[in-house]
Motif scaffolding. Structure first.
Motif, short mmCIF file in Angstrom:
data_model
loop_
_atom_site.label_atom_id
_atom_site.label_comp_id
_atom_site.label_asym_id
_atom_site.label_seq_id
_atom_site.Cartn_x
_atom_site.Cartn_y
_atom_site.Cartn_z
N TRP A 69 0.83 -1.20 0.00
CA TRP A 69 0.00 0.00 0.00
C TRP A 69 0.87 1.25 0.00
CZ3 TRP A 69 -1.12 4.46 2.64
CH2 TRP A 69 -2.34 5.07 2.36
N THR A 70 1.94 1.23 0.78
CA THR A 70 2.85 2.37 0.85
C THR A 70 3.53 2.60 -0.49
OG1 THR A 70 3.26 1.95 3.21
CG2 THR A 70 4.84 3.34 2.05
N GLU A 71 3.89 1.52 -1.17
CA GLU A 71 4.50 1.64 -2.50
C GLU A 71 3.53 2.30 -3.47
OE1 GLU A 71 5.60 -2.30 -3.56
OE2 GLU A 71 7.44 -2.30 -2.37
N ASN A 72 2.27 1.91 -3.40
CA ASN A 72 1.25 2.48 -4.28
C ASN A 72 1.00 3.95 -3.95
OD1 ASN A 72 1.00 -0.02 -5.49
ND2 ASN A 72 -0.75 -0.63 -4.23
N LEU A 73 1.09 4.28 -2.67
CA LEU A 73 0.93 5.67 -2.26
C LEU A 73 2.03 6.53 -2.88
CD1 LEU A 73 -0.66 7.67 -0.46
CD2 LEU A 73 1.02 7.22 1.34
N GLU A 74 3.24 5.99 -2.93
CA GLU A 74 4.36 6.72 -3.55
C GLU A 74 4.11 6.93 -5.04
OE1 GLU A 74 6.90 8.20 -2.02
OE2 GLU A 74 5.84 7.62 -0.19
N LYS A 75 3.51 5.94 -5.69
CA LYS A 75 3.18 6.09 -7.11
C LYS A 75 2.12 7.18 -7.29
CE LYS A 75 4.24 1.27 -8.27
NZ LYS A 75 3.72 -0.04 -8.73
N PHE A 76 1.20 7.24 -6.35
CA PHE A 76 0.17 8.28 -6.39
C PHE A 76 0.80 9.66 -6.22
CE2 PHE A 76 -3.38 10.47 -3.91
CZ PHE A 76 -4.08 10.83 -5.06
N LYS A 77 1.77 9.77 -5.31
CA LYS A 77 2.47 11.04 -5.09
C LYS A 77 3.20 11.47 -6.36
CE LYS A 77 3.30 10.54 -0.11
NZ LYS A 77 4.36 10.38 0.94
N SER A 78 3.81 10.50 -7.04
CA SER A 78 4.53 10.80 -8.29
C SER A 78 3.56 11.32 -9.34
CB SER A 78 5.25 9.55 -8.80
OG SER A 78 6.25 9.12 -7.90
N TYR A 79 2.38 10.71 -9.40
CA TYR A 79 1.36 11.16 -10.37
C TYR A 79 0.97 12.61 -10.08
CZ TYR A 79 -2.97 11.57 -12.98
OH TYR A 79 -3.95 12.00 -13.84
N ILE A 80 0.75 12.92 -8.82
CA ILE A 80 0.36 14.28 -8.43
C ILE A 80 1.43 15.28 -8.85
CG2 ILE A 80 -0.11 15.82 -6.48
CD1 ILE A 80 -1.23 13.37 -4.99
N LYS A 81 2.68 14.91 -8.60
CA LYS A 81 3.79 15.80 -8.92
C LYS A 81 3.91 16.02 -10.44
CE LYS A 81 8.75 16.42 -8.04
NZ LYS A 81 9.96 15.82 -7.40
N GLU A 82 3.71 14.96 -11.20
CA GLU A 82 3.86 15.03 -12.66
C GLU A 82 2.67 15.70 -13.34
OE1 GLU A 82 4.54 11.06 -13.98
OE2 GLU A 82 6.45 10.86 -12.93
N ASN A 83 1.46 15.53 -12.78
CA ASN A 83 0.25 16.02 -13.43
C ASN A 83 -0.42 17.19 -12.72
OD1 ASN A 83 -0.31 13.76 -15.65
ND2 ASN A 83 0.37 12.72 -13.79
#
Length: 230
Positions: free
Chosen positions: A114-128
């Motif tokens: 879940w924490t790994e997926n949260l980091e992917k979500f953070k990356s999406y926010i930063k990029e988009n």
């Protein structure tokens, strides 16, 4: 008085020990036997922990794949999996928990994921520059992030998501109700129209500069109110 049976296997596996004890023996005696076994198995545990240390030095992680085997033939992945099972069953000695934790070992596999997926979500926010992830969106490595985000909303509705996870998502301004968020966003556009045109009457075909059909939205709001759906 009792019989000790051992099952042996390949030299890279810890032998299993089973003890047949008379029923008349009390719990105190059983606990003393367990203590002796733990003390004698410490050297073997430390050996495996050493292998994990070596793996960490080389890969900078304690996330060992389940099927991983060291170059010497030791099934380190299985051993790591066993530690997680023992932790879940609350049978892992506190001292060993401390040793593993000091190395950055994570016991809860699902929480790690879940924490790994949260980091992917953070990356999406930063990029988009947005927390709204399209349902069918996938990351570059093929992970269905849009589905994961949608699942978090469903889990909250069902009461299956922890307060800790909710707090972490709230820190990122996670949108729990997409429809409500969109309605509020449209309302802000309506306010801008009123400010610019000094009127609340929006022509039905009117579009905002970014192409939003504000006139149609206003018409829909009136219909919803007439139908008692607003």
């Amino acid at each position: 008085m009792g019989r000790i049976k051992t099952s042996t296997g390949p030299s890279n596996k810890i032998p299993k020990v089973s003890i047949d004890l008379p029923k008349r023996l009390g719990l105190d005696f059983l606990e003393s036997i367990k203590t002796v076994l733990v003390e004698n198995s410490t050297a073997s545990w430390n050996f495996w922990f050493g292998l994990l240390n070596h793996y960490f030095d080389k890969h900078n992680t304690t996330m060992v794949p389940l099927r991983y085997v060291t170059p010497e033939g030791f099934k380190l992945g299985n051993w790591v999996g066993d530690q997680k099972k023992f932790f879940k069953r609350k049978t892992l000695h506190p001292k060993r928990i401390d040793q593993l934790s000091a190395l950055g070992f994570r016991h809860d596999v699902l929480e790690i994921k879940w924490t790994e997926n949260l980091e992917k979500f953070k990356s999406y926010i930063k990029e988009n520059n947005s927390v709204l992830v399209p349902l069918r969106y996938k990351t570059k490595d093929g992970y269905a992030l849009g589905v994961w985000v949608s699942t978090q909303r469903e889990e909250r509705i069902k009461g299956k998501i922890s307060d800790e996870r909710i707090a972490k998502l709230d820190e990122l301004r996670f949108v729990w109700d997409v429809k409500q968020n969109q309605w509020e966003h449209n309302l802000e556009k309506f306010k801008v129209y009123i400010k610019e045109n000094k009127s609340v009457l929006v022509p039905q075909r009117y579009k905002t500069k970014d192409g939003f059909h504000l006139g149609h939205w206003g018409h829909t709001i009136r219909q919803d109110r007439r139908n008692g759906e607003l």
